[in-house]
Design an enzyme around this catalytic site. Structure first.
Site, short mmCIF file in Angstrom:
data_model
loop_
_atom_site.label_atom_id
_atom_site.label_comp_id
_atom_site.label_asym_id
_atom_site.label_seq_id
_atom_site.Cartn_x
_atom_site.Cartn_y
_atom_site.Cartn_z
N LYS A 57 46.55 21.91 34.69
CA LYS A 57 47.68 20.97 34.69
C LYS A 57 47.54 19.94 35.83
O LYS A 57 47.70 18.75 35.62
CB LYS A 57 49.03 21.71 34.86
CG LYS A 57 49.32 22.71 33.76
CD LYS A 57 50.66 23.41 33.96
CE LYS A 57 50.76 24.20 35.24
NZ LYS A 57 49.84 25.39 35.31
N ARG A 68 60.08 25.28 34.58
CA ARG A 68 59.35 26.52 34.35
C ARG A 68 60.26 27.61 33.80
O ARG A 68 59.80 28.70 33.52
CB ARG A 68 58.80 26.98 35.68
CG ARG A 68 57.31 27.29 35.68
CD ARG A 68 56.97 27.46 37.14
NE ARG A 68 55.70 27.98 37.41
CZ ARG A 68 54.67 27.26 37.89
NH1 ARG A 68 54.77 25.96 38.02
NH2 ARG A 68 53.56 27.84 38.22
N ARG A 114 38.50 28.29 42.24
CA ARG A 114 39.14 27.06 42.72
C ARG A 114 39.12 26.95 44.24
O ARG A 114 39.38 27.91 44.96
CB ARG A 114 40.59 27.00 42.25
CG ARG A 114 41.37 25.84 42.88
CD ARG A 114 42.70 25.58 42.24
NE ARG A 114 43.53 26.76 42.17
CZ ARG A 114 44.63 26.83 41.42
NH1 ARG A 114 44.98 25.81 40.67
NH2 ARG A 114 45.34 27.92 41.41
N ARG A 165 43.71 29.32 47.79
CA ARG A 165 45.14 29.62 47.87
C ARG A 165 45.36 31.13 47.93
O ARG A 165 44.70 31.88 47.23
CB ARG A 165 45.86 29.04 46.63
CG ARG A 165 46.20 27.57 46.77
CD ARG A 165 46.60 26.90 45.47
NE ARG A 165 47.56 27.63 44.66
CZ ARG A 165 48.01 27.20 43.48
NH1 ARG A 165 47.60 26.03 43.00
NH2 ARG A 165 48.86 27.91 42.78
N ARG A 188 51.29 36.33 38.35
CA ARG A 188 51.66 34.96 37.92
C ARG A 188 51.57 34.81 36.41
O ARG A 188 52.42 34.16 35.79
CB ARG A 188 50.77 33.92 38.62
CG ARG A 188 51.22 33.64 40.05
CD ARG A 188 50.13 32.98 40.87
NE ARG A 188 49.70 31.70 40.34
CZ ARG A 188 48.55 31.11 40.68
NH1 ARG A 188 47.73 31.70 41.54
NH2 ARG A 188 48.23 29.94 40.17
P1 AP5 Z 1 44.18 23.22 38.23
O1 AP5 Z 1 44.22 21.81 37.74
O2 AP5 Z 1 44.38 23.46 39.67
O3 AP5 Z 1 45.15 24.13 37.33
P2 AP5 Z 1 46.73 24.25 37.31
O4 AP5 Z 1 47.15 24.43 35.89
O5 AP5 Z 1 47.36 23.15 38.09
O6 AP5 Z 1 46.87 25.65 38.06
P3 AP5 Z 1 47.92 26.14 39.17
O7 AP5 Z 1 47.41 27.46 39.69
O8 AP5 Z 1 48.21 25.06 40.17
O9 AP5 Z 1 49.17 26.39 38.29
P4 AP5 Z 1 50.35 27.27 38.60
O10 AP5 Z 1 51.27 26.85 37.54
O11 AP5 Z 1 50.06 28.72 38.67
O12 AP5 Z 1 50.66 26.96 40.15
P5 AP5 Z 1 51.65 25.94 40.88
O13 AP5 Z 1 50.95 25.35 42.02
O14 AP5 Z 1 52.32 25.07 39.89
O15 AP5 Z 1 42.75 23.82 37.77
C1 AP5 Z 1 42.38 25.14 38.12
C2 AP5 Z 1 40.86 25.20 38.43
O16 AP5 Z 1 40.14 24.93 37.22
C3 AP5 Z 1 40.37 24.14 39.43
O17 AP5 Z 1 39.35 24.72 40.20
C4 AP5 Z 1 39.82 23.01 38.55
O18 AP5 Z 1 38.77 22.30 39.20
C5 AP5 Z 1 39.30 23.79 37.35
N1 AP5 Z 1 39.45 23.08 36.06
C6 AP5 Z 1 40.52 22.37 35.64
N2 AP5 Z 1 40.33 21.92 34.38
C7 AP5 Z 1 39.09 22.39 33.99
C8 AP5 Z 1 38.32 22.28 32.79
N3 AP5 Z 1 38.76 21.61 31.72
N4 AP5 Z 1 37.11 22.89 32.74
C9 AP5 Z 1 36.64 23.60 33.83
N5 AP5 Z 1 37.33 23.73 35.00
C10 AP5 Z 1 38.54 23.14 35.07
O19 AP5 Z 1 52.76 26.96 41.42
C11 AP5 Z 1 52.46 27.87 42.46
C12 AP5 Z 1 53.68 28.72 42.75
O20 AP5 Z 1 54.76 27.89 43.19
C13 AP5 Z 1 54.26 29.48 41.55
O21 AP5 Z 1 53.60 30.72 41.32
C14 AP5 Z 1 55.71 29.67 41.99
O22 AP5 Z 1 55.83 30.71 42.94
C15 AP5 Z 1 56.01 28.36 42.68
N6 AP5 Z 1 56.56 27.37 41.75
C16 AP5 Z 1 55.97 26.21 41.34
N7 AP5 Z 1 56.74 25.56 40.47
C17 AP5 Z 1 57.86 26.32 40.31
C18 AP5 Z 1 59.03 26.17 39.52
N8 AP5 Z 1 59.20 25.11 38.71
N9 AP5 Z 1 59.97 27.13 39.60
C19 AP5 Z 1 59.81 28.19 40.42
N10 AP5 Z 1 58.73 28.41 41.19
C20 AP5 Z 1 57.75 27.46 41.13
MG MG Z 2 48.45 23.03 39.88
#
Ligand code: AP5
Ligand code: MG
Length: 216
Positions: A15, A90, A129, A162, A173
């Site tokens: 994402k 979410r 990552r 992370r 998660r």
């Molecule tokens: P990346 O682009 O980083 O993936 P992502 O979907 O953004 O993954 P996240 O781990 O950031 O998502 P998440 O939803 O768990 O965490 P968030 O930070 O939102 O890509 C991942 C890896 O793959 C990278 O190394 C990239 O290079 C590689 N890659 C990407 N595309 C590729 C492809 N096509 N082919 C090969 N490799 C590829 O949330 C973290 C925490 O914050 C949550 O757990 C929660 O505690 C809190 N939080 C966040 N938002 C909320 C909310 N709305 N409500 C409550 N708590 C929240």
């Molecule tokens: Mg992300």
């Protein structure tokens, strides 16, 4: 009317990677709830200290805290034309709150790309990552390696793994995603705004499919 794109999909599906590409190409704001929390943690704000206790365990930060943080972000001038929302909403409560907030800002959710990939793929992406300290740029040791190990190509800052990317936390998660976020898929499908995108392709191909889907 301002148009907002909501990116849905499991942890690690790409994402953030796709949101950054789209935001740069289309010159619109990128709002990542995870990045905003990590910025607050880095700056040791009260919000960051509170959020950290949930994030490190792989749990969701409570809705009221998250909604308040996003409301403040949406009120900034760069969101007037619209934005890409990555990681918010979410939960169904957050989705309803978003609609109310956007109505206040004269906006609406135009399209909801839902990026999917098998669990083994997302686990592989998360485990390789590396994230940059300064601006949250992401790399992958195999799929998108930095030119110099441990250093961000874009801003030269240190790359780190992370804490919530540890295997046990990733399992939590994914479970939290299935329980609390999957209901949103049906919510947006019923509204006719959901478009499924195959995330198990190269970054470039996902990006092409996403651009075609959002049509902006
Ligand atoms: P990346 O682009 O980083 O993936 P992502 O979907 O953004 O993954 P996240 O781990 O950031 O998502 P998440 O939803 O768990 O965490 P968030 O930070 O939102 O890509 C991942 C890896 O793959 C990278 O190394 C990239 O290079 C590689 N890659 C990407 N595309 C590729 C492809 N096509 N082919 C090969 N490799 C590829 O949330 C973290 C925490 O914050 C949550 O757990 C929660 O505690 C809190 N939080 C966040 N938002 C909320 C909310 N709305 N409500 C409550 N708590 C929240
Ligand atoms: Mg992300």
């Amino acid at each position: 009317m301002a148009t907002f794109i909501v990116l849905l999909g499991p942890p690690g599906v790409g994402k953030g990677t796709q949101a950054r590409i789209l935001a740069d190409a289309k010159k619109i704001a990128h709002i990542s709830s995870g990045d905003l929390f990590r910025e607050n943690i880095k700056n040791q704000t009260e919000l960051g200290k509170h959020a950290r206790s949930f994030i490190d365990k792989g749990e969701l930060v409570p809705d009221d805290v998250t909604i308040g943080m996003i409301r403040e972000r949406l009120s900034r001038p760069d969101c007037i034309p619209g934005a890409i929302l990555d990681g918010f909403p979410r939960t169904p409560v957050q989705a309803v709150a978003l609609e109310k907030m956007l109505a206040e800002f004269n906006g609406e959710v135009s399209v909801v790309p839902y990026i999917t990939a098998p669990e083994s793929v997302v686990v592989g992406r998360i485990s390789g990552r590396w994230t940059c300290r300064l601006n949250g740029h992401v790399f992958h040791h195999m799929f998108n390696p930095p030119i110099k190990a441990g250093i961000c190509d874009i801003d030269g800052s240190e790359l780190y793994q992370r804490k919530d990317d540890e295997v046990e936390t990733v399992t939590i998660r994914i479970r939290v995603y299935l329980e609390q976020t999957i209901p949103l898929v049906e919510y947006y499908r019923k509204s006719g705004k959901l478009i499924e995108i195959n995330g198990a392709q190269s970054v470039e191909q996902v990006s092409k499919d996403l651009c075609a889907a959002v049509n902006i």
